[in-house]
Design a protein around this motif. Structure first.
Motif: not given
Length: 366
Positions: A302, A305-307, A309, A314, A317, A319, A334, A349, A351
């Motif tokens: 990682c 940032e991985w959003p 939802w 959104r 994220q 981290t 996150g 998420v 990724t």
């Protein structure tokens, strides 16, 4: 891909030992080299949980405050009330700007009534502190001393430390330190460290003692399975140890980072960001750090940032994330919005390994 080294990236007093131990990866931290892996992240993780490791954490640079106004300047930096801090104590302190945004999350050591070390995370702090001291016309010297921490971490750390510094060092309570003699030199030894496995940090003044101390620890710990190590990504996520610059930045307040217990906004008189944080304290944060499980096979590194939802909205994220061998899941940290941070909430998420289900946990694993 390789890291191109230059004189702008400083080596440490322990670099020869790190290199001889077969370090396989570094990151840049406070313009210095911080080891990230020796055998493998998972093998290092397993060893850390069962044995004892020596960590080169000289990247934790010190900002020294010395003078009659040293304590006053330190209080300007943090919303934690420092009035009860005594010599020999370590305090974890959020350092904030005038908006209440996080600038660093160091450990402060009170060496004497007029002398402190601030052991900083990965962000520039020295010039900020010097500027505040000058602007407030305080009687205090602010400098970076020649001090390099060396960590001893793992379940066998007590045994190893006792062999070099005696039982009095082992008797230290958590976040306390003392002055101990070794080879005719007085060293600060603290019961602290960036792992949940327990251990110590030795503050080495001057470079000449670096490798003799490293070698002495390695020799004394041979029968304990000692080896070189480093802060471990998997273990720190399991334990909820946040990484400044990854899990929190200047855009976040301590309350968003789950550090509200270190904010005494009503009594921390003089803190620069106190007024801003009082408003946040009354209203509460609208987002906060949470632990999450990510479904499926290992998700990989990682490094962005991985959003997160909820449907088409959104809500935060991820981290930090890693596959945990002990918990057989992808463990993650996150920042999640208030509307979706309750334990058991399922989110999506994005990724680098594709979209996955991320489930908010009620707490960290360790």
């Amino acid at each position: 891909m390789e890291l191109s080294l230059s004189r702008r990236l400083r080596r440490t007093p322990f670099s020869p030992g790190v290199e001889a131990a077969g370090v396989k990866g570094y990151t840049v931290y406070n313009r210095m080299l911080l080891p990230t892996v020796f055998e493998s992240v998972e093998a290092d993780y397993r060893h850390l949980k069962t044995n004892v490791q020596i960590w080169d954490v000289a990247v934790e640079r010190q900002v020294e405050l010395r003078g009659p106004d040293a304590g006053r300047l330190l209080q300007i930096l943090t919303p934690r009330d420092l009035r009860g801090m005594l010599p020999g104590q370590c305090y974890y302190i959020p350092v904030v700007d005038e908006t209440g945004g996080m600038l660093n999350d160091p450990v402060a050591l009170k060496l004497a009534e007029d002398r402190y070390w601030i052991s900083i995370a990965d962000s520039d702090l020295l010039l900020w502190v010097k500027a505040l001291g000058h602007a407030r016309q305080l009687e205090v010297s602010v400098e970076e001393p020649d001090v390099s921490p060396l960590a001893v971490q793992g379940p066998k750390a007590d045994t190893l430390i006792a062999r070099l510094f005696g039982d009095d060092a082992v008797a230290l309570r958590f976040f306390r330190f003392g002055f101990f003699q070794w080879e005719g030199r007085e060293l600060v030894v603290a019961r602290s460290g960036y792992s949940r496995q327990g251990g110590f940090e030795i503050y080495v003044e001057g470079a000449e003692l670096g490798m003799p101390l490293w070698d002495a620890l390695m020799t004394a710990g041979a029968d304990l399975g000692v080896r070189a190590g480093c802060p471990n990504l998997i273990e720190r996520i399991e334990g909820g140890l946040l990484s400044y610059g990854n899990d929190m930045t200047r855009a976040n307040t301590p309350f968003e980072c789950g550090l509200g217990r270190f904010c005494n906004v009503e009594t921390a008189i003089g803190c620069l960001g106190r007024d801003a944080l009082m408003r946040v304290s009354m209203d509460g944060p609208i987002r906060q750090v949470r632990a999450l499980d990510i479904s499926g096979e290992p998700v990989g590194r990682c490094d962005r940032e991985w959003p997160l939802w909820a449907g088409n909205t959104r809500v935060g994220q991820i981290t930090s994330a890693a596959w945990s061998p002990d918990y057989q899941t992808n463990v993650a940290i996150g920042m999640v919005r208030l509307t979706h941070w309750d334990a058991g909430t399922e989110l999506l998420v994005e990724t680098q390994a594709g979209a996955r289900t991320a489930t908010v946990r009620g707490g960290f694993w360790i």
